[in-house]
Design a protein around this motif. Structure first.
Motif, short mmCIF file in Angstrom:
data_model
loop_
_atom_site.label_atom_id
_atom_site.label_comp_id
_atom_site.label_asym_id
_atom_site.label_seq_id
_atom_site.Cartn_x
_atom_site.Cartn_y
_atom_site.Cartn_z
N CYS A 163 9.43 38.67 -19.11
CA CYS A 163 10.33 37.57 -19.48
C CYS A 163 10.67 36.72 -18.25
N ASN B 147 14.84 32.21 -17.68
CA ASN B 147 15.60 31.56 -18.74
C ASN B 147 15.59 32.37 -20.03
N GLN B 148 14.93 33.51 -20.03
CA GLN B 148 14.83 34.34 -21.22
C GLN B 148 15.56 35.66 -21.01
N SER B 149 15.99 36.24 -22.14
CA SER B 149 16.65 37.54 -22.11
C SER B 149 15.68 38.57 -22.68
N CYS B 150 15.60 39.72 -22.05
CA CYS B 150 14.70 40.79 -22.50
C CYS B 150 15.45 41.71 -23.46
N CYS C 174 10.97 38.76 -25.51
CA CYS C 174 11.63 37.79 -24.63
C CYS C 174 12.29 36.73 -25.50
N LEU C 175 13.64 36.68 -25.46
CA LEU C 175 14.40 35.82 -26.36
C LEU C 175 15.16 34.77 -25.55
N SER C 176 15.21 33.59 -26.13
CA SER C 176 16.02 32.51 -25.53
C SER C 176 16.68 31.74 -26.67
N THR D 134 24.29 33.72 -20.19
CA THR D 134 23.00 34.33 -20.55
C THR D 134 22.74 35.53 -19.64
#
Length: 654
Positions: free
Chosen positions: A483, A486-489, A498-500, A513
């Motif tokens: 990730c 800018n993404q959250s694992c 990998c979420l955003s 975040t």
């Protein structure tokens, strides 16, 4: 060409016969030679039936067949049926039996019998006559193409042929006591019971007559003999005759007669009879010594024979003691002297001393005996007792061996089992194939000689310390994810995501975040309107939230699984003047296969929305459940909150 059946060929021939066409020149309906034959014969049969009917009607109506005098091909059958019918009518009028034995031919006999039986030809008799004329029945026709048999016969299963009834076997005879029932063709006869004995036969008038075996050839005299009949028997006389001094045996051989035995005193006193071939001689009597003695050289007296010094070994390896007129053997140990047969006989020690010589088995030998042991034992040093044999020394078992008294027992190490076939070989236990094999390992079971090992999917899992369970690898925690900043694992079972998230316009994010999301984390966007944005102000959605959950594929789904809880601050029994008094929960989107539902219940006096999985889902499946939590009051909806539940269903069940 279309295949035409035999029945169709016959029907065509019958139709053309009814139309009086020439049966020898019919138009062919098939190229088959069989069909042509059937056509022609069925046509001829119809024409002959019509001709015979004409002749029978003429005999019935006119009583004469003169008009059929011309013997042409057309009138031959008609005249035959007419004449034969007249013959039957004449027999009926003169009282002659209808079943006469005149040799007028089979078909004529059937027509004559039909006209005779009925006297006059009616419709039923006409059909019967046709049936008989066609030769369908062996004996008689009774109408409607039905056959019957003469007395003493019964109809066979084919409905045409007749077979003799055995009245004697069925007990249908009227023979009296002392009489024997003898079955005949179509009837039976009673004969008085007389036992003539061997060599005689019973005549028709119940007399016993001698059987001439020589004339009938039922004797057993050989080629060298002549057969001579006697009352009730016979004799075999030899063809070759023996001379004086001989007698003939049953096989015709000439046997010398021992006149010294067969005759009484053939010689004078003081003489001895000596038999010769075909005769005998008489010699002067001499000294006769008894057993064990012989004449001296002068022939005047008897002296003892020393059997021990003779050429014959009378005691055969044993000691010999001469006696007057006899001898005695000194037998070796294990032998006894038989005074009758005068030999040394072996003593069967095993029979004389049962159970006292050998511990297990005793085997007699010449002059002695030998001991042996049963399986699992060996003969001791003393040659009589048996010691336990340690079979394990010869290594009969494939793994472990335990010696027991008189036998041994094989057993196996852990992970193996003893073969049911030989009881010695150890076979590997396939733990993976056992009824509980599917529960030994959480994923895959691999059998190995004497053991097994478990394995997990190639990625996302690692084998637990117990060696059986598969443990998820938290890639977000270990830093093995990909990730960006800018993404959250978010860790899911067997992998990661990998979420955003970006809040929509007129909404602002609450909180910062984070690089790693936990299952309990929630990303919330709150409504934030400009004072002049009337549409935003009137929008009833107050917040949009995102939460996350990772689920396995349930292999055994027996009851609903509660996965998400939406807790509120609304009292379960609120009053109108205090504001909101009810909450409504709905699933708006993302309910794959209707596998989820949402219910409302009360906990600690507050409303709680519970999201449940009610049906199994086979992973991998990813869906976003869009949930609505609406607040209700006396004026209606007072606003709602949207909760997006990101559901990740793994393809595995652990």
């Amino acid at each position: 060409d279309t295949q035409i059946s035999i029945e169709e060929c016959c029907k065509d021939g019958q139709k053309r016969g009814n139309d009086n066409q020439d049966c020898a020149a019919l138009p062919l309906i098939s190229g088959s030679a069989t069909c042509r034959i059937v056509q022609e014969q069925c046509c001829v049969t119809v024409l002959e039936d019509k001709m015979c009917t004409t002749g029978i009607n003429m005999a019935k109506d006119q009583g004469a067949c003169d008009s059929l005098f011309t013997n042409t091909c057309e009138t031959k059958t008609t005249k035959m049926c007419c004449d034969c019918c007249l013959l039957g009518k004449a027999a009926q009028e003169n009282g002659i039996p209808c079943d006469h034995n005149l040799s007028v031919g089979y078909q004529c006999s059937l027509v004559s019998r039909a006209c005779c039986v009925d006297g006059a030809l009616n419709n039923q008799t006409f059909l019967t006559c046709l049936c008989c004329f066609l030769g369908k029945c062996a004996h008689r026709c009774v109408g409607n193409d039905t056959c019957s048999c003469f007395k003493g016969y019964k109809l066979k299963p084919d409905g045409k042929s007749c077979e003799d009834i055995n009245e004697c076997l069925l007990g249908a005879s009227n023979c009296r006591g002392g009489e024997r029932c003898i079955n005949t063709e179509g009837s039976f006869r009673c004969q008085r019971e007389v036992s003539c004995g061997t060599g005689y036969e019973l005549t028709d008038n119940n007399n016993c007559k001698d059987i001439d075996e020589c004339e009938t050839g039922i004797h057993n005299c050989g080629p060298e003999f002549e057969c001579q009949n006697t009352q009730g028997s016979f004799r075999c006389l030899p063809k070759v005759k023996c001379g004086a001094g001989f007698i003939q045996d049953a096989l015709g051989n000439c046997i010398d007669i021992n006149e010294c035995v067969s005759q009484t005193g053939p010689c004078h006193r003081g003489q001895v009879c000596i038999n010769t071939v075909g005769s005998y001689t008489c010699q002067r009597n001499s000294v006769n010594c008894g057993r064990g003695y012989h004449l001296n050289e002068e022939g005047t007296r008897c002296i003892d024979i020393d059997e021990c010094k003779g050429p014959e070994q009378v005691c055969a390896g044993h000691g010999c003691i001469n006696l007057l007129g006899s001898y005695r053997c000194e037998c070796e140990p294990g032998y006894n002297f038989n005074s009758i047969s005068r030999v040394c006989e072996d003593v069967n020690e095993c029979r004389h001393y049962p159970g006292r010589l050998c511990a297990h088995k005793c085997e007699n030998t010449l002059g002695s005996y030998k001991c042996s042991c049963t399986t699992g034992f060996k003969l001791a040093v003393d040659g009589r007792n048996c010691d336990d044999l340690n079979e394990c020394e010869s290594k009969p078992c494939s793994q472990e061996c335990a010696n027991v008294y008189g036998s041994y027992q094989c057993y196996c190490r852990r992970g193996y089992q003893l073969s049911d076939i030989d009881g010695m070989t150890c076979e590997d236990i396939d733990e993976c194939a056992l009824p509980t094999g599917g529960h030994i390992c959480s994923y895959r079971c691999h059998n190995t000689p004497g053991s097994f090992h478990c394995s997990c999917p190639t990625s996302g899992y690692t084998l637990a310390v117990n060696g059986r369970s598969c443990q998820d690898i938290d890639e977000c925690l270990t830093g093995r994810h990909t990730c960006t900043e800018n993404q959250s694992c978010f860790n899911v079972q067997g992998g990661f995501r990998c979420l955003s998230f970006e809040c929509p316009s007129n909404y602002r994010r609450v909180g910062e975040t984070t690089a790693r999301l936990e299952r309990s984390d929630t990303i919330r966007c709150m409504k934030s309107c400009q004072p002049t944005d009337i549409a935003c102000v009137l929008d009833t959605t107050h917040s949009i939230s995102h939460t996350f959950i990772s689920l396995p594929t349930f292999r055994e789904f027996t009851r609903p699984e509660e996965i998400v809880f939406l807790r509120t601050t609304v009292p379960a029994y609120g009053t109108y003047h205090l504001g909101s008094y009810d909450v409504k929960f709905d699933i708006l989107e993302g309910n794959v296969e209707n596998a989820f539902d949402i219910i409302k219940r009360i906990e600690n006096g507050l409303y709680v929305g519970v999201v449940r999985q009610v049906k199994p889902l086979i992973g991998p499946v990813t869906t976003i459940l869009k949930l609505s939590m609406r607040n209700l009051n006396t004026q209606g909806d007072s606003g709602q909150n949207i909760i997006n539940v990101h559901v990740f269903v793994s393809e595995f069940w652990f």
